[in-house]
Every structure is written in structure tokens, then in C-alpha cells.
Motif scaffolding. Structure first.
Motif, PDB file in Angstrom:
ATOM      1  N   THR A  88       0.845  -1.181   0.000  1.00 21.01           N
ATOM      2  CA  THR A  88       0.000   0.000   0.000  1.00 21.01           C
ATOM      3  C   THR A  88       0.893   1.248   0.000  1.00 21.01           C
ATOM      4  OG1 THR A  88      -0.136  -0.240   2.391  1.00 21.01           O
ATOM      5  CG2 THR A  88      -1.997  -1.084   1.088  1.00 21.01           C
ATOM      6  N   LEU A  89       0.280   2.424   0.101  1.00 19.81           N
ATOM      7  CA  LEU A  89       0.976   3.677  -0.171  1.00 19.81           C
ATOM      8  C   LEU A  89       2.266   3.856   0.621  1.00 19.81           C
ATOM      9  CD1 LEU A  89       0.944   6.495  -1.556  1.00 19.81           C
ATOM     10  CD2 LEU A  89      -0.241   7.319   0.498  1.00 19.81           C
ATOM     11  N   TYR A  90       2.198   3.779   1.942  1.00 16.95           N
ATOM     12  CA  TYR A  90       3.353   4.177   2.740  1.00 16.95           C
ATOM     13  C   TYR A  90       4.561   3.260   2.554  1.00 16.95           C
ATOM     14  CZ  TYR A  90       0.303   7.606   4.951  1.00 16.95           C
ATOM     15  OH  TYR A  90      -0.543   8.663   5.182  1.00 16.95           O
ATOM     16  N   PRO A  91       4.433   1.943   2.610  1.00 17.51           N
ATOM     17  CA  PRO A  91       5.619   1.111   2.342  1.00 17.51           C
ATOM     18  C   PRO A  91       6.110   1.213   0.901  1.00 17.51           C
ATOM     19  CG  PRO A  91       3.666  -0.253   2.722  1.00 17.51           C
ATOM     20  CD  PRO A  91       3.294   1.132   3.091  1.00 17.51           C
ATOM     21  N   TRP A  92       5.208   1.452  -0.038  1.00 14.88           N
ATOM     22  CA  TRP A  92       5.614   1.652  -1.431  1.00 14.88           C
ATOM     23  C   TRP A  92       6.444   2.927  -1.579  1.00 14.88           C
ATOM     24  CZ3 TRP A  92       3.449   5.753  -4.364  1.00 14.88           C
ATOM     25  CH2 TRP A  92       3.789   5.764  -5.717  1.00 14.88           C
ATOM     26  N   VAL A  93       5.979   4.029  -0.967  1.00 19.19           N
ATOM     27  CA  VAL A  93       6.738   5.279  -1.009  1.00 19.19           C
ATOM     28  C   VAL A  93       8.092   5.088  -0.332  1.00 19.19           C
ATOM     29  CG1 VAL A  93       6.850   7.634  -0.111  1.00 19.19           C
ATOM     30  CG2 VAL A  93       4.748   6.813  -1.170  1.00 19.19           C
ATOM     31  N   ARG A  94       8.116   4.435   0.788  1.00 17.92           N
ATOM     32  CA  ARG A  94       9.371   4.223   1.519  1.00 17.92           C
ATOM     33  C   ARG A  94      10.378   3.465   0.658  1.00 17.92           C
ATOM     34  NH1 ARG A  94      11.124   5.449   7.043  1.00 17.92           N
ATOM     35  NH2 ARG A  94      13.139   4.405   7.203  1.00 17.92           N
ATOM     36  N   SER A  95       9.902   2.445  -0.053  1.00 16.08           N
ATOM     37  CA  SER A  95      10.785   1.657  -0.903  1.00 16.08           C
ATOM     38  C   SER A  95      11.433   2.520  -1.976  1.00 16.08           C
ATOM     39  CB  SER A  95      10.004   0.514  -1.553  1.00 16.08           C
ATOM     40  OG  SER A  95      10.831  -0.283  -2.364  1.00 16.08           O
ATOM     41  N   MET A  96      10.668   3.442  -2.548  1.00 14.76           N
ATOM     42  CA  MET A  96      11.213   4.339  -3.570  1.00 14.76           C
ATOM     43  C   MET A  96      12.189   5.341  -2.978  1.00 14.76           C
ATOM     44  SD  MET A  96       8.256   5.249  -6.313  1.00 14.76           S
ATOM     45  CE  MET A  96       7.217   6.122  -5.136  1.00 14.76           C
ATOM     46  N   MET A  97      11.807   5.953  -1.860  1.00 22.38           N
ATOM     47  CA  MET A  97      12.639   7.013  -1.308  1.00 22.38           C
ATOM     48  C   MET A  97      13.976   6.500  -0.797  1.00 22.38           C
ATOM     49  SD  MET A  97      11.060   9.724  -1.986  1.00 22.38           S
ATOM     50  CE  MET A  97      10.356   8.886  -3.429  1.00 22.38           C
ATOM     51  N   GLU A  98      14.009   5.278  -0.291  1.00 17.56           N
ATOM     52  CA  GLU A  98      15.280   4.714   0.137  1.00 17.56           C
ATOM     53  C   GLU A  98      16.242   4.589  -1.034  1.00 17.56           C
ATOM     54  OE1 GLU A  98      13.965   1.166   2.054  1.00 17.56           O
ATOM     55  OE2 GLU A  98      13.819   2.119   4.041  1.00 17.56           O
ATOM     56  N   LEU A  99      15.702   4.273  -2.207  1.00 12.90           N
ATOM     57  CA  LEU A  99      16.542   4.191  -3.399  1.00 12.90           C
ATOM     58  C   LEU A  99      16.982   5.571  -3.877  1.00 12.90           C
ATOM     59  CD1 LEU A  99      16.210   1.863  -6.394  1.00 12.90           C
ATOM     60  CD2 LEU A  99      16.291   4.307  -6.846  1.00 12.90           C
ATOM     61  N   PHE A 100      16.073   6.548  -3.856  1.00 15.78           N
ATOM     62  CA  PHE A 100      16.403   7.867  -4.397  1.00 15.78           C
ATOM     63  C   PHE A 100      17.407   8.640  -3.542  1.00 15.78           C
ATOM     64  CE2 PHE A 100      12.516   7.374  -7.046  1.00 15.78           C
ATOM     65  CZ  PHE A 100      13.132   7.591  -8.276  1.00 15.78           C
ATOM     66  N   GLY A 134      13.939  18.103  -3.614  1.00 19.22           N
ATOM     67  CA  GLY A 134      15.344  18.377  -3.387  1.00 19.22           C
ATOM     68  C   GLY A 134      15.843  17.809  -2.074  1.00 19.22           C
ATOM     69  N   VAL A 135      14.914  17.356  -1.256  1.00 18.97           N
ATOM     70  CA  VAL A 135      15.239  16.648  -0.017  1.00 18.97           C
ATOM     71  C   VAL A 135      14.577  15.282  -0.074  1.00 18.97           C
ATOM     72  CG1 VAL A 135      15.017  16.625   2.495  1.00 18.97           C
ATOM     73  CG2 VAL A 135      15.374  18.802   1.296  1.00 18.97           C
ATOM     74  N   THR A 136      15.350  14.234   0.113  1.00 17.36           N
ATOM     75  CA  THR A 136      14.761  12.897   0.178  1.00 17.36           C
ATOM     76  C   THR A 136      14.260  12.667   1.597  1.00 17.36           C
ATOM     77  OG1 THR A 136      16.227  12.047  -1.533  1.00 17.36           O
ATOM     78  CG2 THR A 136      15.142  10.434  -0.130  1.00 17.36           C
ATOM     79  N   TRP A 137      12.932  12.513   1.710  1.00 18.55           N
ATOM     80  CA  TRP A 137      12.306  12.287   3.013  1.00 18.55           C
ATOM     81  C   TRP A 137      11.923  10.823   3.160  1.00 18.55           C
ATOM     82  CZ3 TRP A 137      12.423  16.178   6.381  1.00 18.55           C
ATOM     83  CH2 TRP A 137      12.461  17.504   5.900  1.00 18.55           C
ATOM     84  N   ASP A 140       7.580   8.201   8.200  1.00 22.08           N
ATOM     85  CA  ASP A 140       7.284   7.133   9.152  1.00 22.08           C
ATOM     86  C   ASP A 140       5.809   7.219   9.528  1.00 22.08           C
ATOM     87  OD1 ASP A 140       7.019   5.326  11.198  1.00 22.08           O
ATOM     88  OD2 ASP A 140       8.763   6.010  12.333  1.00 22.08           O
ATOM     89  N   PRO A 141       4.963   6.323   8.998  1.00 22.10           N
ATOM     90  CA  PRO A 141       3.534   6.417   9.282  1.00 22.10           C
ATOM     91  C   PRO A 141       3.185   6.136  10.739  1.00 22.10           C
ATOM     92  CG  PRO A 141       4.033   4.411   8.068  1.00 22.10           C
ATOM     93  CD  PRO A 141       5.287   5.221   8.079  1.00 22.10           C
ATOM     94  N   ARG A 142       4.076   5.479  11.479  1.00 23.49           N
ATOM     95  CA  ARG A 142       3.789   5.186  12.888  1.00 23.49           C
ATOM     96  C   ARG A 142       3.793   6.463  13.721  1.00 23.49           C
ATOM     97  NH1 ARG A 142       8.530   1.094  13.918  1.00 23.49           N
ATOM     98  NH2 ARG A 142       9.505   2.841  12.795  1.00 23.49           N
ATOM     99  N   THR A 143       4.688   7.381  13.369  1.00 25.91           N
ATOM    100  CA  THR A 143       4.781   8.656  14.096  1.00 25.91           C
ATOM    101  C   THR A 143       4.164   9.820  13.324  1.00 25.91           C
ATOM    102  OG1 THR A 143       6.957   9.154  13.133  1.00 25.91           O
ATOM    103  CG2 THR A 143       6.908   7.888  15.195  1.00 25.91           C
ATOM    104  N   ALA A 144       3.770   9.543  12.061  1.00 28.96           N
ATOM    105  CA  ALA A 144       3.242  10.581  11.164  1.00 28.96           C
ATOM    106  C   ALA A 144       4.239  11.730  11.017  1.00 28.96           C
ATOM    107  CB  ALA A 144       1.894  11.101  11.652  1.00 28.96           C
ATOM    108  N   ARG A 145       5.523  11.368  10.941  1.00 28.71           N
ATOM    109  CA  ARG A 145       6.577  12.372  10.798  1.00 28.71           C
ATOM    110  C   ARG A 145       7.570  11.965   9.709  1.00 28.71           C
ATOM    111  NH1 ARG A 145       7.110  16.308  14.622  1.00 28.71           N
ATOM    112  NH2 ARG A 145       5.692  16.168  16.406  1.00 28.71           N
ATOM    113  N   ASN A 146       8.164  12.997   9.089  1.00 31.73           N
ATOM    114  CA  ASN A 146       9.220  12.773   8.119  1.00 31.73           C
ATOM    115  C   ASN A 146      10.568  12.607   8.818  1.00 31.73           C
ATOM    116  OD1 ASN A 146       8.199  12.806   5.410  1.00 31.73           O
ATOM    117  ND2 ASN A 146       7.620  14.942   5.739  1.00 31.73           N
ATOM    118  N   VAL A 147      11.373  11.717   8.261  1.00 30.69           N
ATOM    119  CA  VAL A 147      12.753  11.568   8.696  1.00 30.69           C
ATOM    120  C   VAL A 147      13.621  12.037   7.529  1.00 30.69           C
ATOM    121  CG1 VAL A 147      14.550   9.965   9.424  1.00 30.69           C
ATOM    122  CG2 VAL A 147      12.166   9.621  10.173  1.00 30.69           C
ATOM    123  N   LEU A 148      14.559  12.935   7.821  1.00 33.36           N
ATOM    124  CA  LEU A 148      15.410  13.486   6.772  1.00 33.36           C
ATOM    125  C   LEU A 148      16.351  12.416   6.235  1.00 33.36           C
ATOM    126  CD1 LEU A 148      16.071  16.191   5.354  1.00 33.36           C
ATOM    127  CD2 LEU A 148      17.853  16.532   7.061  1.00 33.36           C
ATOM    128  N   GLY A 149      16.260  12.194   4.905  1.00 33.68           N
ATOM    129  CA  GLY A 149      17.118  11.203   4.284  1.00 33.68           C
ATOM    130  C   GLY A 149      18.379  11.810   3.695  1.00 33.68           C
TER     131      GLY A 149
END
Length: 480
Positions: A88-100, A134-137, A140-149
Motif C-alpha cells: 500500500t501507499l506508505y511502504p511503497w513510497v518508503r521503498s522508492m525514497m530509500e533508493l532515491f 530536493g530533499v529525500t524524506w 514514518d507512518p507510525r509517528t506521522a513524521r518525516n525523517v530526513l534522508g
């Protein structure tokens, strides 16, 4: 309609489907393009005999219709089709952002060029494009917060602009504010630089730039200040904002609560577009309808990610303007506007258990002129009318045959598809033919993308099922 300027291209023997609100729904006839790439005349029958025809394109009875407008797209994801296929959305987005995190500006150039040529090859001539931030975020859906990548330099964004423009696609560049990445003055200054870069004359020649917009990020934000700053830059730069909102059923209470941030910041209105809008409350729908904020619908993406079915019939009944987008290549996988229309049409009929709630005409308008309207660019694209850009597709409904034509629009929407698409034109210039882009850089794009995405995957500890070397070798063998 009659000619109003010198003619560079004349299309003859066409089954013209203008997708305009005025005039005939379709006709057998002609279309003429001026030297500036705009439509100077069209009508039934034969073109004026006393006017030099310029180059002649004989459509031989095929359908000529406006190029599709994708009102919500992420073109940089073109190298990630099939990623996280059961997420679903959040793990799919996470998978992409870790690569980018592991990509650079040139990687993003080729990813964006590849995505833009993919759109053109599939009949999409204009797109609202959310560029990779320009920032890879890492949200984290558990905390509803962005972690700076990772924070990237300016050219990480500007090279995405270049890739789309070099492909020949018309575009609204959407830029994320990234307000949580540092001091406000620095964030606002960088955003202003990106707006200026998008509007630089070197990037606006030929009318490809349709506009600049904010990539609304309140869904991912941790503080209402994000909404306030988005409103500030909208007004300062005279631009729109499109926000992903209540897209998924995950963390729905948190998403819905954040809607008030936009309302309290004064964002609601014609210039705030709400992407997806799958799970709004009744109060949210009331507020959007009253303010006139448009909704942008991604039916195929919503199905791929299990996000749900947006009740678009309900929104339209309330007078909410609705456009349609193809979203990511990584969650729509095939950028097929015909499949997108059918997925949406059939889903609405199934949801309401009524085949009369939406017609082929409705969904075609939403993916062409309706999308242009919600983006504020309907004076330039979205239909075949005198004065607009000559952006059109040539679709042969007879090859492979769709059989007898009972209803031209129904045949086009329900029975045609990529297999019938023969060519795509932007400004009267052929940009794709028989499944291949004509821009010179497209010949390199497949290999560049494969190598660059594989390198980023390896840096993230991942392996592709088919290597870049295998893909490139196979392409070289086909070309021989």
C-alpha cells in the motif's frame, strides 16, 4: 472553422474528435497547424483549396483527437515499475525514497526524460509533474513524521525540469517547499530559486512550460506551519498548489485532521488542487465544494496501491471540478490513458451499481479538457480548437479492428487503446510514432535509466531481477 494564419501542416481525411464543449462532437474532415504550432483551422470535409497546405498528413480515416492531459504525475519514477508490487501507499513510497537517496542530478535527468518520453509515446502531451523533492524524506507512518534522508543540490531539481523539456512534453513543474529541512528563510530562498529556474527563458521556449506549482506536502508534515508557508509562496509567486490528500486508508484519522491546516491557512479555493481525495469526510467535501477547489483523480494508481475508490460521481454532483492523472509509472506501471479512463469509468459504475452515473464522454473530457481546466491551462491545451496548441494523437480504430462504429466517442474510450495509437504530435510536430519517441535523446534513455537505477539499487543493498547489462544487450540485439 476557417484558416486565420499561414499553414505549416494540414491533416486530411481524419475522423476528428475535438473534445471541445462547442461545435460538433466529431466529424470527418481536416485540421491545419500554423508555423507557431497552434491550430489555425479545422472543419468537416476538405480544407480550403485556395490555401497552401504546407506539409500534408493523410490520416486515412483514423481518429484525430487531442493529446491526453495528466493532471497528476511523477515522471521521475519511470525506472521503478513493478516495485513493491503488493504494498500500500506508505511502504511503497518508503521503498522508492530509500533508493532515491542514492541518486544524483544526472540520474534524475534521465529518469525524468524517460518518464516524459513514455507519456508522449502513449499519447499524453501535457502533464502536471511532481518532481522528486530536493530533499529525500523517509516518512514514518507510525509517528506521522518525516525523517530526513538526504539534502540534494539545486541541480537535482533543475535537471528534472530539463529532462521533461528535452523530451518535448508540455509541463507544469511542481516543486516541494521542503520547509521542515531547515530555517524558513533558507527554505523560501531556495524555493524562489527553483521557481525562477523553471521560468528561465531557456526553459520556456516553444510553449512547453504550462506553469509552476507547489507540491503540497501537508499530508506528510508534522506542523500546520507547512500549510501557511505553502499559501505564502502561492501568493508571492502567483502559482497553484496540488496536495496529495486522504489518498489511502492508512492513518486516515491523522490525514483528515490535517485538512483543517489548509482550511485555517486560507488555502482552499481554485488554486488548491486535491490529488486523490479518496477518503474525505462529508464536511471536507462540503468545504471543497463551497471553495471551488478541484479534485484530481488517479483511478489506476488507487487500484494498484489498494487505496480505495474515490466517489467522483459524488464530487461532480456537488459541482467540484475533476481532472484525471496517470500518477507514477511505478504505481500505474503502464502509462495508458485509455486503460486509466476505463478503470475509472467501470469503478464508478460498480461503486454506484448504475451504468448511467458516468459516460465515456464524461471520462474522456476529464482526461483532456477537464484536466486542462483544473490546471488552469485550458486556453492552451485539452481540446482541438483554433488558437490552441496542435497537440493531438492519431488513433486507428481499424488496426487492430474494433469492428463497426456505433458511437464514435464510445469506440474511442471503450474499445481503443495503445495498440491503436499510431502517432503523437505536439505543436504539430511528430514526437512519437508506432511506439517510439522521435527525440534524439530517447535512443539513449533506456540504457541510461537501466544503468543508473541499478547503481542506486546496489547502493541501497538491492538487486534487480534482470540486470542493466542484460537489458542493454537485449536492446542492442533487437536494433541489429
Amino acid at each position: 472553422m476557417t484558416r486565420t494564419a499561414p499553414v505549416a501542416l494540414t491533416v486530411v481525411d481524419a475522423l476528428v474528435l475535438p473534445c471541445a464543449d462547442d461545435g460538433p462532437e466529431w466529424f470527418f474532415g481536416w485540421l491545419q497547424v500554423g508555423a507557431d504550432g497552434r491550430i489555425v483551422g479545422l472543419g468537416p470535409g476538405e480544407p480550403p483549396a485556395d490555401v497552401p497546405a504546407g506539409e500534408v498528413l493523410d490520416a486515412d480515416g483514423a481518429i484525430v483527437a487531442p493529446g491526453f492531459v495528466s493532471a497528476h504525475s511523477h515522471l521521475f519514477t519511470s525506472g521503478l515499475r513493478g516495485i513493491a508490487p503488493d504494498s500500500t501507499l506508505y511502504p511503497w513510497v518508503r521503498s522508492m525514497m530509500e533508493l532515491f537517496r542514492h541518486t544524483d542530478a544526472e540520474d534524475m535527468y534521465w529518469a525524468s526524460l524517460h518518464g516524459a518520453t513514455d507519456f508522449l509515446v502513449n499519447g499524453v502531451t501535457s502533464a502536471y509533474n511532481f518532481m522528486q523533492s530536493g530533499v529525500t524524506w523517509l516518512y514514518d507512518p507510525r509517528t506521522a513524521r518525516n525523517v530526513l534522508g538526504k539534502v540534494h543540490p539545486d541541480d537535482y531539481t533543475t535537471r528534472q525540469m530539463d529532462g521533461v523539456l528535452d523530451a518535448g512534453l508540455r509541463v507544469v513543474h511542481s516543486i516541494r517547499l521542503d520547509d521542515e529541512s531547515g530555517p524558513e528563510d533558507q527554505v523560501l530562498t531556495r524555493f524562489a530559486r527553483m521557481v525562477d529556474a523553471a521560468r528561465d527563458p531557456s526553459r520556456t521556449a516553444g510553449g512547453q512550460l504550462l506553469g509552476v506549482s507547489v507540491m503540497g506536502a501537508v499530508q506528510w508534515a508534522s506542523d500546520p506551519r507547512t500549510a501557511e508557508l505553502e499559501v505564502l509562496v502561492m501568493r508571492e509567486h502567483g502559482i497553484s498548489d496540488q496536495a496529495h490528500f486522504v489518498e489511502t486508508a492508512e492513518g486516515l484519522d491523522v490525514q483528515r485532521e490535517k485538512f483543517a491546516w489548509y482550511a485555517e491557512a486560507g488555502a482552499l479555493g481554485r488554486d488548491l488542487l486535491l490529488g486523490h481525495f479518496v477518503h474525505p469526510t462529508d464536511e471536507m467535501v462540503d468545504a471543497v465544494a463551497e471553495a471551488g477547489s478541484p479534485v484530481v483523480w488517479q483511478p489506476t494508481s488507487n487500484g494498484r496501491l489498494g487505496s480505495g475508490v474515490a466517489d467522483v460521481v459524488r464530487y461532480r454532483e456537488r459541482g467540484v471540478p475533476v481532472g484525471v492523472g496517470l500518477d507514477d509509472q511505478s504505481c500505474t506501471d503502464i502509462s495508458d490513458p485509455w486503460a486509466n479512463m476505463r478503470q475509472g469509468l467501470y469503478g464508478q459504475r460498480a461503486l454506484h451499481r448504475d451504468a448511467g452515473v458516468m459516460s465515456p464522454r464524461d471520462v474522456l473530457r476529464m482526461h483532456t479538457l477537464g484536466s486542462a481546466e483544473v490546471l488552469g491551462v485550458a486556453d492552451r491545451v485539452g481540446s482541438l480548437e483554433v488558437g490552441k496548441h496542435a497537440d493531438f494523437v492519431v488513433v486507428d480504430h481499424r488496426s487492430p479492428s474494433t469492428g463497426p462504429v456505433w458511437d464514435v466517442v464510445a469506440t474511442y474510450v471503450l474499445a481503443c487503446g495503445l495498440r491503436n495509437l499510431r502517432a503523437t504530435y505536439v505543436g504539430g510536430r511528430c514526437v512519437a510514432r508506432d511506439g517510439r519517441a522521435t527525440v534524439v535523446a530517447a535512443a539513449r534513455a533506456d540504457a541510461e535509466l537501466a544503468v543508473r537505477i541499478e547503481r542506486a539499487a546496489h547502493a541501497d543493498g538491492r538487486r534487480l531481477a534482470v540486470t542493466a547489462e542484460q537489458l542493454v544487450d537485449a536492446a542492442a540485439r533487437r536494433a541489429r
